[in-house]
Design an enzyme around this catalytic site. Sequence first.
Site, PDB file in Angstrom:
ATOM      1  N   ASP A 171      44.047 -46.792  -6.370  1.00 11.47           N
ATOM      2  CA  ASP A 171      45.313 -46.073  -6.210  1.00 11.47           C
ATOM      3  C   ASP A 171      45.712 -45.999  -4.732  1.00 11.47           C
ATOM      4  O   ASP A 171      46.063 -44.937  -4.211  1.00 11.47           O
ATOM      5  CB  ASP A 171      45.198 -44.672  -6.833  1.00 11.47           C
ATOM      6  CG  ASP A 171      46.543 -43.953  -6.904  1.00 11.47           C
ATOM      7  OD1 ASP A 171      47.586 -44.640  -6.915  1.00 11.47           O
ATOM      8  OD2 ASP A 171      46.549 -42.699  -6.946  1.00 11.47           O
ATOM      9  N   HIS A 190      41.557 -34.596  -6.808  1.00  8.33           N
ATOM     10  CA  HIS A 190      40.612 -35.434  -7.550  1.00  8.33           C
ATOM     11  C   HIS A 190      39.738 -36.222  -6.601  1.00  8.33           C
ATOM     12  O   HIS A 190      40.076 -36.404  -5.430  1.00  8.33           O
ATOM     13  CB  HIS A 190      41.364 -36.397  -8.477  1.00  8.33           C
ATOM     14  CG  HIS A 190      42.549 -37.035  -7.811  1.00  8.33           C
ATOM     15  ND1 HIS A 190      43.829 -36.566  -7.994  1.00  8.33           N
ATOM     16  CD2 HIS A 190      42.661 -38.066  -6.945  1.00  8.33           C
ATOM     17  CE1 HIS A 190      44.675 -37.297  -7.283  1.00  8.33           C
ATOM     18  NE2 HIS A 190      43.986 -38.211  -6.626  1.00  8.33           N
ATOM     19  N   GLU A 209      52.167 -32.195   0.089  1.00 10.75           N
ATOM     20  CA  GLU A 209      52.812 -33.264  -0.669  1.00 10.75           C
ATOM     21  C   GLU A 209      52.998 -32.742  -2.084  1.00 10.75           C
ATOM     22  O   GLU A 209      52.131 -32.859  -2.937  1.00 10.75           O
ATOM     23  CB  GLU A 209      51.974 -34.547  -0.679  1.00 10.75           C
ATOM     24  CG  GLU A 209      52.751 -35.730  -1.229  1.00 10.75           C
ATOM     25  CD  GLU A 209      52.257 -36.269  -2.567  1.00 10.75           C
ATOM     26  OE1 GLU A 209      52.944 -37.114  -3.152  1.00 10.75           O
ATOM     27  OE2 GLU A 209      51.197 -35.844  -3.055  1.00 10.75           O
ATOM     28  N   ARG A 221      47.608 -34.029   5.208  1.00 10.94           N
ATOM     29  CA  ARG A 221      48.587 -34.161   4.124  1.00 10.94           C
ATOM     30  C   ARG A 221      47.876 -33.780   2.831  1.00 10.94           C
ATOM     31  O   ARG A 221      46.969 -34.480   2.378  1.00 10.94           O
ATOM     32  CB  ARG A 221      49.092 -35.608   4.052  1.00 10.94           C
ATOM     33  CG  ARG A 221      49.999 -35.916   2.853  1.00 10.94           C
ATOM     34  CD  ARG A 221      50.278 -37.405   2.827  1.00 10.94           C
ATOM     35  NE  ARG A 221      51.134 -37.841   1.737  1.00 10.94           N
ATOM     36  CZ  ARG A 221      50.711 -38.102   0.500  1.00 10.94           C
ATOM     37  NH1 ARG A 221      49.453 -37.925   0.158  1.00 10.94           N
ATOM     38  NH2 ARG A 221      51.553 -38.546  -0.421  1.00 10.94           N
ATOM     39  N   ASP A 250      55.382 -44.134  -2.140  1.00  5.55           N
ATOM     40  CA  ASP A 250      55.468 -43.910  -3.581  1.00  5.55           C
ATOM     41  C   ASP A 250      56.819 -44.352  -4.123  1.00  5.55           C
ATOM     42  O   ASP A 250      57.743 -44.665  -3.376  1.00  5.55           O
ATOM     43  CB  ASP A 250      55.229 -42.432  -3.896  1.00  5.55           C
ATOM     44  CG  ASP A 250      53.742 -42.096  -3.948  1.00  5.55           C
ATOM     45  OD1 ASP A 250      52.949 -42.985  -4.339  1.00  5.55           O
ATOM     46  OD2 ASP A 250      53.388 -40.965  -3.601  1.00  5.55           O
ATOM     47  N   ARG A 280      54.389 -50.259  -7.061  1.00  2.00           N
ATOM     48  CA  ARG A 280      54.673 -49.580  -5.793  1.00  2.00           C
ATOM     49  C   ARG A 280      54.282 -50.468  -4.605  1.00  2.00           C
ATOM     50  O   ARG A 280      54.754 -50.265  -3.497  1.00  2.00           O
ATOM     51  CB  ARG A 280      53.916 -48.250  -5.714  1.00  2.00           C
ATOM     52  CG  ARG A 280      54.463 -47.176  -6.656  1.00  2.00           C
ATOM     53  CD  ARG A 280      53.657 -45.900  -6.597  1.00  2.00           C
ATOM     54  NE  ARG A 280      52.279 -46.100  -7.042  1.00  2.00           N
ATOM     55  CZ  ARG A 280      51.344 -45.161  -6.988  1.00  2.00           C
ATOM     56  NH1 ARG A 280      51.624 -43.969  -6.511  1.00  2.00           N
ATOM     57  NH2 ARG A 280      50.110 -45.411  -7.415  1.00  2.00           N
ATOM     58  N   ASP A 316      47.417 -33.927  -0.493  1.00  4.95           N
ATOM     59  CA  ASP A 316      47.884 -34.855  -1.521  1.00  4.95           C
ATOM     60  C   ASP A 316      47.934 -34.179  -2.891  1.00  4.95           C
ATOM     61  O   ASP A 316      46.990 -33.498  -3.294  1.00  4.95           O
ATOM     62  CB  ASP A 316      46.915 -36.049  -1.578  1.00  4.95           C
ATOM     63  CG  ASP A 316      47.303 -37.044  -2.642  1.00  4.95           C
ATOM     64  OD1 ASP A 316      48.372 -37.661  -2.493  1.00  4.95           O
ATOM     65  OD2 ASP A 316      46.563 -37.196  -3.633  1.00  4.95           O
TER      66      ASP A 316
HETATM   67  C1  GLC Z   1      50.122 -38.701  -4.308  1.00  3.33           C
HETATM   68  C2  GLC Z   1      50.173 -40.042  -3.615  1.00  3.33           C
HETATM   69  C3  GLC Z   1      50.203 -41.128  -4.650  1.00  3.33           C
HETATM   70  C4  GLC Z   1      48.972 -41.024  -5.490  1.00  3.33           C
HETATM   71  C5  GLC Z   1      48.793 -39.614  -6.063  1.00  3.33           C
HETATM   72  C6  GLC Z   1      47.435 -39.401  -6.600  1.00  3.33           C
HETATM   73  O1  GLC Z   1      51.253 -38.426  -5.023  1.00  3.33           O
HETATM   74  O2  GLC Z   1      51.294 -40.092  -2.773  1.00  3.33           O
HETATM   75  O3  GLC Z   1      50.302 -42.385  -4.059  1.00  3.33           O
HETATM   76  O4  GLC Z   1      49.064 -41.925  -6.543  1.00  3.33           O
HETATM   77  O5  GLC Z   1      48.982 -38.610  -5.089  1.00  3.33           O
HETATM   78  O6  GLC Z   1      46.501 -39.230  -5.556  1.00  3.33           O
END
Ligand code: GLC
Length: 619
Positions: A119, A162, A304, A260, A374, A490, A262
């Site tokens: 990811d 996670h 985020e 950040r 994203d 993406r 996430d």
């Molecule tokens: C955030 C990231 C994205 C990722 C998701 C899971 O939204 O910007 O790219 O898939 O988290 O970690």
Amino acid sequence: MTRLDAGFEDRLLAWEPDLHATLQRVYGPGAARDVTDRLVAIVRAAHAARPDDLRELDERRLREADWFQRPSMVGYAAYADRFAGTLHDVGERSSYLRDLGVGYLHLMPLLAPRPGENDGGYAVMDYRSVRPDLGAVDDLRTLTTTLRAEGISLCLDLVLNHVAREHEWAAAARAGDPDRRAYFHVYDDRELPDAYEASLPEVFPDFAPGNFTWDDELAAWVWTTFNDYQWDVNWSNPAVLCEYADIILALANLGVEVFRLDAIAFIWKRLGTTCQNQPEVHELTRALRTVARIAAPAVVFKAEAIVGPADLPAYLGVGDHAGRVSDLAYHNGLMVQIWSMLASGDTRLAAHALQQVPQPPSTTAWATYVRCHDDIGWAISDEDAHAVGIDPYAHRRFLSDWYSGAHPGSWARGLVFQQNEATGDRRISGTLASLAGLEAGDPDAAARILWAHAVILGFGGLPLIWMGDELGLLNDQGWADDPAHAADNRWVHRPMMPWDPASASGAHDDQHGIGAGLRHLLDVRRGLPHLHAASPTEVWDPRDPGVLLVVRRHPLGPLLAASNATGEEAWVAADVLHWLGLHTDGLHDAISESAPELREGAVRLAPYATAWLYDSGAS
Ligand code: GLC
């Protein structure tokens, strides 16, 4: 031998009660004392290990707490490898960033991810080591030092919803360790997963349907909001909070200045809800922020939270949380409205939606951006659309059609990302340039790219430039060639930086004038005190539907940022200038560096032009 300083002890004294009270609200009065004590021990150890140069930075930031709010501040975001190569190579390119005026660099995930699909690095296997092909922990320390010497603060992702299935916590859980099993949301049968699913949305309906994954070794279902290899950690377990506090402070001691957070919206689960934006999310952010404030006060947090407009303000702190959670948060609402305005040539929905967002605390700032790594999802609320007489479903469908190039006359060349059959939602991938018409050869494309940047630079906040947007990079047509990327389009908008060996700076030519135009906007912005993020932003009702009117209040007098979202000439109505006291001979447009063209008291805006108007006689 400990190296604690008086400032540290003062901060601990001042903030420990807040930390304790926060933890009481999350874990209850019984557990809170013990968790507080554990966190204080982590804080003490981390501060004792904090290098002297970072303690100096702490002192400086405490004196200049508005460093990230200043009009001179602009951010840049990139994948280290796609921008330059290794971490060392990023350091070698720092002069390019400095020349652009960048003071903040967000490097996409660079801590060790799981092998194979990960990811884009958001499946972290080890928070304490660096992705091997980028370098090692020492290289990260060297990079932050290099960047800091150039006046650039490094922002890193803290993926805290996670971990990778291969992370040692998950491996231990599978091996039968009950303590580590309690780091995750694990269910022996489908009863609770089914009950949660009844109200849970799906983030990746195409390639990761459902929110739970059966794991043979665990012999149970585990919560996986995103991909099946990303295991959600259980924040109702205080041990998880302590782990992340320790991780944050260890990274801060390597010189990371901005974290950040996430997917922060997802960290608390509650039956019968979407399991996003729960009150505990903000309490836990506050606890982590307090921990950082004591041990490493140079650190700031960026949320985020790609959530609907009603839930967004809480991430910068409302009520008692004001000033105590994240310092920065992505203004997802503005980003979406920029695309909506460009496709429709109409600013009325944007103005209404933006007016609903309360003023953030004056010590915080929106991270304003046009796009990122994203996809773009149409986070436009039904209420906002109804309020301006638009059918929300039809408008979202129109935007997906427009930006995927399916709508007649569209100049956009995006791809549909994650078509959700249940809701009809279709998100969009694509670079700014391809979505703005450059790939299709539309003559207004460069003007749209600059228009979008002018909006994020004039709105108030910390503007973030996505790597390559300053060059008008197009979609990467070979995005699917890497098998680990092929399922996730993406990657189409994550191209490589095309350094030109023939040019002195390495940057490639600027045939559309995008780079020069952006640099000009950044230069002008730097000189305008009105654009400090602490100054309030007001969005005014549009008079001409094509023109977005943003007012920045300042003791020097107001600044009006007027942006024409259309390919036709448009007008800033005379009454707007009157109400603001700008109907004077001193009226000046900072962008064109001249007096604007007036007709019967109204200011003319060329197609896709922005004017930053103020009374030059007043300042
Ligand atoms: C955030 C990231 C994205 C990722 C998701 C899971 O939204 O910007 O790219 O898939 O988290 O970690």
